[in-house]
Write a protein that holds these residues in place. Structure first.
Motif, PDB file in Angstrom:
ATOM      1  N   TYR A 349       0.908  -1.181  -0.295  1.00 49.94           N
ATOM      2  CA  TYR A 349       0.419   0.011  -0.019  1.00 49.94           C
ATOM      3  C   TYR A 349       0.989   1.496   0.012  1.00 49.94           C
ATOM      4  CZ  TYR A 349      -2.957   3.572   1.388  1.00 49.94           C
ATOM      5  OH  TYR A 349      -3.865   4.624   1.724  1.00 49.94           O
ATOM      6  N   GLU A 350       1.645   1.302   0.528  1.00 46.54           N
ATOM      7  CA  GLU A 350       2.994   2.668   0.682  1.00 46.54           C
ATOM      8  C   GLU A 350       3.730   2.747   0.232  1.00 46.54           C
ATOM      9  OE1 GLU A 350       2.535   4.715   3.414  1.00 46.54           O
ATOM     10  OE2 GLU A 350       0.979   2.938   4.282  1.00 46.54           O
ATOM     11  N   LEU A 351       4.147   1.647  -0.974  1.00 44.51           N
ATOM     12  CA  LEU A 351       4.834   1.780  -1.962  1.00 44.51           C
ATOM     13  C   LEU A 351       4.004   2.651  -3.185  1.00 44.51           C
ATOM     14  CD1 LEU A 351       4.598  -0.357  -4.789  1.00 44.51           C
ATOM     15  CD2 LEU A 351       6.151  -1.558  -2.121  1.00 44.51           C
ATOM     16  N   ILE A 352       3.133   2.012  -3.170  1.00 45.79           N
ATOM     17  CA  ILE A 352       2.039   1.766  -4.503  1.00 45.79           C
ATOM     18  C   ILE A 352       1.557   3.410  -4.596  1.00 45.79           C
ATOM     19  CG2 ILE A 352      -0.224   1.207  -5.477  1.00 45.79           C
ATOM     20  CD1 ILE A 352      -0.045  -1.024  -4.864  1.00 45.79           C
ATOM     21  N   LYS A 353       1.648   3.498  -2.858  1.00 43.46           N
ATOM     22  CA  LYS A 353       1.115   5.487  -2.608  1.00 43.46           C
ATOM     23  C   LYS A 353       2.434   6.472  -3.030  1.00 43.46           C
ATOM     24  CE  LYS A 353       0.229   6.990   1.500  1.00 43.46           C
ATOM     25  NZ  LYS A 353       0.211   7.400   3.058  1.00 43.46           N
ATOM     26  N   ASP A 354       3.615   6.033  -2.542  1.00 47.37           N
ATOM     27  CA  ASP A 354       4.374   6.658  -2.886  1.00 47.37           C
ATOM     28  C   ASP A 354       4.864   7.146  -4.574  1.00 47.37           C
ATOM     29  OD1 ASP A 354       6.946   7.998  -2.411  1.00 47.37           O
ATOM     30  OD2 ASP A 354       8.238   6.587  -1.189  1.00 47.37           O
ATOM     31  N   LEU A 355       4.618   6.017  -5.018  1.00 52.57           N
ATOM     32  CA  LEU A 355       4.876   6.174  -6.010  1.00 52.57           C
ATOM     33  C   LEU A 355       3.950   6.837  -7.635  1.00 52.57           C
ATOM     34  CD1 LEU A 355       7.197   3.398  -7.233  1.00 52.57           C
ATOM     35  CD2 LEU A 355       7.838   5.907  -6.586  1.00 52.57           C
ATOM     36  N   LYS A 356       2.248   6.420  -6.593  1.00 53.61           N
ATOM     37  CA  LYS A 356       1.367   6.992  -7.507  1.00 53.61           C
ATOM     38  C   LYS A 356       0.999   6.030  -7.885  1.00 53.61           C
ATOM     39  CE  LYS A 356       1.258  12.149  -6.245  1.00 53.61           C
ATOM     40  NZ  LYS A 356       2.849  11.492  -5.346  1.00 53.61           N
ATOM     41  N   LEU A 357       1.603   4.764  -8.635  1.00 53.45           N
ATOM     42  CA  LEU A 357       1.013   3.730  -9.267  1.00 53.45           C
ATOM     43  C   LEU A 357      -0.282   3.555  -9.545  1.00 53.45           C
ATOM     44  CD1 LEU A 357       4.105   1.738  -8.515  1.00 53.45           C
ATOM     45  CD2 LEU A 357       4.571   2.773 -10.272  1.00 53.45           C
ATOM     46  N   LEU A 358      -1.127   4.032  -8.950  1.00 57.94           N
ATOM     47  CA  LEU A 358      -2.614   3.754  -9.248  1.00 57.94           C
ATOM     48  C   LEU A 358      -2.905   4.988 -10.127  1.00 57.94           C
ATOM     49  CD1 LEU A 358      -4.139   2.041  -6.150  1.00 57.94           C
ATOM     50  CD2 LEU A 358      -3.664   1.016  -8.422  1.00 57.94           C
ATOM     51  N   LYS A 359      -2.086   6.287 -10.029  1.00 57.93           N
ATOM     52  CA  LYS A 359      -2.731   7.298 -10.683  1.00 57.93           C
ATOM     53  C   LYS A 359      -1.680   7.922 -11.812  1.00 57.93           C
ATOM     54  CE  LYS A 359      -6.404   8.859  -7.230  1.00 57.93           C
ATOM     55  NZ  LYS A 359      -6.749   9.817  -6.211  1.00 57.93           N
ATOM     56  N   PRO A 360      -1.031   7.179 -12.219  1.00 56.19           N
ATOM     57  CA  PRO A 360      -0.273   7.527 -13.668  1.00 56.19           C
ATOM     58  C   PRO A 360      -0.643   9.189 -13.818  1.00 56.19           C
ATOM     59  CG  PRO A 360      -0.830   5.703 -14.020  1.00 56.19           C
ATOM     60  CD  PRO A 360      -1.906   6.221 -13.275  1.00 56.19           C
ATOM     61  N   HIS A 361       0.487  10.412 -13.792  1.00 55.30           N
ATOM     62  CA  HIS A 361       0.288  11.036 -14.033  1.00 55.30           C
ATOM     63  C   HIS A 361       1.636  11.821 -15.245  1.00 55.30           C
ATOM     64  CE1 HIS A 361      -1.020  15.382 -14.103  1.00 55.30           C
ATOM     65  NE2 HIS A 361       0.238  15.634 -14.199  1.00 55.30           N
ATOM     66  N   GLY A 362       1.303  11.506 -16.434  1.00 59.62           N
ATOM     67  CA  GLY A 362       2.274  12.320 -17.786  1.00 59.62           C
ATOM     68  C   GLY A 362       2.894  10.999 -17.993  1.00 59.62           C
ATOM     69  N   TRP A 363       2.750   9.583 -17.839  1.00 56.69           N
ATOM     70  CA  TRP A 363       3.245   8.736 -18.475  1.00 56.69           C
ATOM     71  C   TRP A 363       2.208   7.126 -18.497  1.00 56.69           C
ATOM     72  CZ3 TRP A 363       3.210   3.982 -15.419  1.00 56.69           C
ATOM     73  CH2 TRP A 363       3.151   4.387 -13.853  1.00 56.69           C
ATOM     74  N   ARG A 364       1.687   6.412 -18.831  1.00 51.18           N
ATOM     75  CA  ARG A 364       1.218   5.090 -19.059  1.00 51.18           C
ATOM     76  C   ARG A 364       2.132   4.376 -18.754  1.00 51.18           C
ATOM     77  NH1 ARG A 364      -0.074   5.231 -24.640  1.00 51.18           N
ATOM     78  NH2 ARG A 364       1.551   6.954 -24.477  1.00 51.18           N
ATOM     79  N   TYR A 365       1.378   3.203 -18.346  1.00 46.82           N
ATOM     80  CA  TYR A 365       2.447   1.762 -18.546  1.00 46.82           C
ATOM     81  C   TYR A 365       2.775   1.498 -19.892  1.00 46.82           C
ATOM     82  CZ  TYR A 365       1.400   1.388 -13.097  1.00 46.82           C
ATOM     83  OH  TYR A 365       0.575   1.658 -12.307  1.00 46.82           O
ATOM     84  N   GLU A 366       1.739   1.767 -20.645  1.00 46.07           N
ATOM     85  CA  GLU A 366       2.228   1.259 -22.157  1.00 46.07           C
ATOM     86  C   GLU A 366       3.633   1.708 -22.484  1.00 46.07           C
ATOM     87  OE1 GLU A 366       0.016   1.782 -26.979  1.00 46.07           O
ATOM     88  OE2 GLU A 366      -0.588   2.014 -25.383  1.00 46.07           O
ATOM     89  N   GLU A 367       3.962   2.739 -22.212  1.00 48.04           N
ATOM     90  CA  GLU A 367       5.122   3.389 -22.251  1.00 48.04           C
ATOM     91  C   GLU A 367       6.289   2.871 -21.894  1.00 48.04           C
ATOM     92  OE1 GLU A 367       5.203   7.359 -22.907  1.00 48.04           O
ATOM     93  OE2 GLU A 367       3.891   7.154 -21.368  1.00 48.04           O
ATOM     94  N   THR A 368       5.729   1.869 -20.847  1.00 51.24           N
ATOM     95  CA  THR A 368       7.456   0.787 -19.818  1.00 51.24           C
ATOM     96  C   THR A 368       7.211  -0.115 -20.863  1.00 51.24           C
ATOM     97  OG1 THR A 368       5.703  -0.252 -18.879  1.00 51.24           O
ATOM     98  CG2 THR A 368       6.232   1.555 -17.727  1.00 51.24           C
ATOM     99  N   ALA A 369       6.684  -0.688 -21.733  1.00 51.71           N
ATOM    100  CA  ALA A 369       6.513  -2.127 -22.700  1.00 51.71           C
ATOM    101  C   ALA A 369       8.106  -2.472 -23.998  1.00 51.71           C
ATOM    102  CB  ALA A 369       5.522  -2.160 -23.044  1.00 51.71           C
ATOM    103  N   ALA A 370       8.575  -1.392 -24.190  1.00 56.77           N
ATOM    104  CA  ALA A 370       9.486  -1.345 -24.671  1.00 56.77           C
ATOM    105  C   ALA A 370      10.842  -0.594 -24.564  1.00 56.77           C
ATOM    106  CB  ALA A 370       9.019  -0.660 -26.315  1.00 56.77           C
ATOM    107  N   TYR A 371      12.165  -0.606 -24.210  1.00 58.53           N
ATOM    108  CA  TYR A 371      13.097   0.225 -23.902  1.00 58.53           C
ATOM    109  C   TYR A 371      13.725   0.779 -23.218  1.00 58.53           C
ATOM    110  CZ  TYR A 371      11.845   0.795 -29.095  1.00 58.53           C
ATOM    111  OH  TYR A 371      11.811   1.099 -30.161  1.00 58.53           O
ATOM    112  N   GLY A 372      12.678  -0.949 -22.207  1.00 58.49           N
ATOM    113  CA  GLY A 372      13.369  -1.397 -20.597  1.00 58.49           C
ATOM    114  C   GLY A 372      13.197  -0.210 -20.260  1.00 58.49           C
ATOM    115  N   HIS A 373      12.271  -1.023 -18.341  1.00 56.23           N
ATOM    116  CA  HIS A 373      10.923  -0.262 -17.689  1.00 56.23           C
ATOM    117  C   HIS A 373      11.978   0.534 -16.812  1.00 56.23           C
ATOM    118  CE1 HIS A 373       7.786  -2.994 -17.797  1.00 56.23           C
ATOM    119  NE2 HIS A 373       8.716  -3.973 -18.302  1.00 56.23           N
TER     120      HIS A 373
END
Length: 396
Positions: A349-373
């Motif tokens: 819960y804390e790490l998700i909140k810290d990195l705002k992983l449920l509310k991506p702002h300025g990025w999308r998970y789709e962008e991680t899919a190529a050329y490294g995370h």
């Protein structure tokens, strides 16, 4: 008599957005993005398989607005964006067949993750995750993986712009880097296998690829007259993408991370929501390792964190600095700092909140899919906001 330098060669590879496995990863992450847009509490474990003119989706999704999820529309948009738009290549966004076998999440798994108190959210699975950082590049990643990615991104840009219309989406790169006393000093060998049209499959066009590769990598200061460039070494690469080989989500985990320079826990990232610590805790471990190196605690840092399914607190931490830690900094001291939770809180819960992983702002998970995370500043796990606290805690 002077001591001779210790020399070794380390190699990493990258694959392009059009590689079959990366097509699958991107589709899975695009579906995840849409699920989180519809329902930020969605639980997603989406798998994608691709083959000759076919895409299959499997896995589990729990989303309040699941009926609004048009999976086939997402699939065709992603395949089009990548550039598979020719029916004669037998993988085309207009004519491909799509099969959807996605279903709801197992209640046995859900009961461990969904607690009455959100702060007590348990890990979505057992396992170990790794994070790594090195100060050998500005992005805190190994030279070999950084420039393997960058080389393919450069060619993707030329393909999308129409400047090299004979290039097609599928490609692989590989860099072999010479190290002297643990420092990168030169690039020994560059391998580039890039899909082309039939018209582009000749020595004249391969010479253009070599020239552009040499010019691009020369900017690193690591290319010399003895650097070898092997361009489409089989002699021809026209049949490619999902027509040439099948692709699956999660089959390029070393490309996605540190190019083999660091350990990997085995869990893939794409298509998984942040409750799956395979993804979120690996991001957080990278975040911690990068800040530790940036704080000057060590030149290299690898963090292992392990979880039990349904339990919020990690069961263990293990840190390695490979003999590069600064005086007074020990692996045990770093492990104690991480386990305390005062600077980095590894509870889901804390790490998700810290990195705002449920509310991506300025990025999308789709962008991680190529050329490294890792290594791109737009992702929140790349921020360097804990450096001062680490220096204070370690008295650096």
């Amino acid at each position: 008599m002077k001591n001779s330098k210790h020399t070794h060669i380390f190699t990493s590879e990258s694959v392009s957005e059009g590689h079959p496995d990366k097509v699958a990863d991107r589709i899975s992450d695009a579906i995840l993005d849409q699920c989180l847009k519809l329902d930020k509490s969605a639980h997603v474990a989406c798998e994608t398989a691709v083959g000759p003119n076919v895409v299959v989706n499997l896995g589990e999704i729990t989303c309040d607005k699941f009926k609004k999820l048009n999976v086939e529309k997402i699939v065709r948009r992603v395949v089009s964006d990548i550039g598979y738009d020719r029916s004669d290549e037998n993988f085309d966004f207009k004519t491909l067949r799509h099969y959807n076998f996605l279903h709801g999440q197992s209640p046995d798994i859900a009961q461990g993750v969904n607690r009455k108190s959100k702060k007590k959210q348990g890990a979505g699975d057992q396992g170990m995750m790794f994070g790594y950082a090195t100060n050998e590049t500005p992005s805190f990643l190994p030279v070999s993986i950084v420039y393997s990615h960058e080389l393919l991104k450069m060619f993707a840009g030329l393909r999308h712009s129409g400047k090299l219309p004979w290039l097609r989406p599928d490609a692989k790169s590989q860099l072999s880097v010479v190290y002297e006393d643990k420092k990168p000093v030169r690039i020994d060998t560059v391998v580039l296998s890039h899909q082309t049209t039939e018209e582009g499959a000749d020595k004249k066009h391969y010479a253009i690829l070599e020239k552009l590769s040499r010019e691009f990598l020369s900017k690193t200061g690591l290319v010399d007259k003895d650097t070898k460039f092997l361009i489409n070494p089989t002699g021809k690469f026209v049949i490619g993408g999902p027509c040439g080989d099948s692709g699956l989500t999660g089959r390029k985990i070393i490309v996605d991370t540190y190019g083999g320079m660091a350990a990997h826990g085995g869990g893939a990232f794409s298509g998984k929501d942040p409750s799956k610590v395979d993804r979120s805790a690996a991001y957080y471990a990278r975040y911690a390792a990068k800040n530790i190196v940036a704080a000057g605690a060590a030149d290299r840092c690898q963090i292992q964190v392990a979880y039990a399914i349904g339990v919020d607190r990690p069961v263990s931490f293990c840190v390695k600095t490979f003999g590069t830690a600064k005086p007074g900094v020990t692996n045990a001291k770093l492990e104690k700092m991480l386990a305390s939770g005062k600077i980095f809180d590894f509870r889901p819960y804390e790490l998700i909140k810290d990195l705002k992983l449920l509310k991506p702002h300025g990025w999308r998970y789709e962008e991680t899919a190529a050329y490294g995370h890792f290594g791109r500043d737009k992702f929140p796990w790349e921020k360097l906001d804990k450096v001062a606290k680490i220096k204070k805690a370690l008295k650096i």
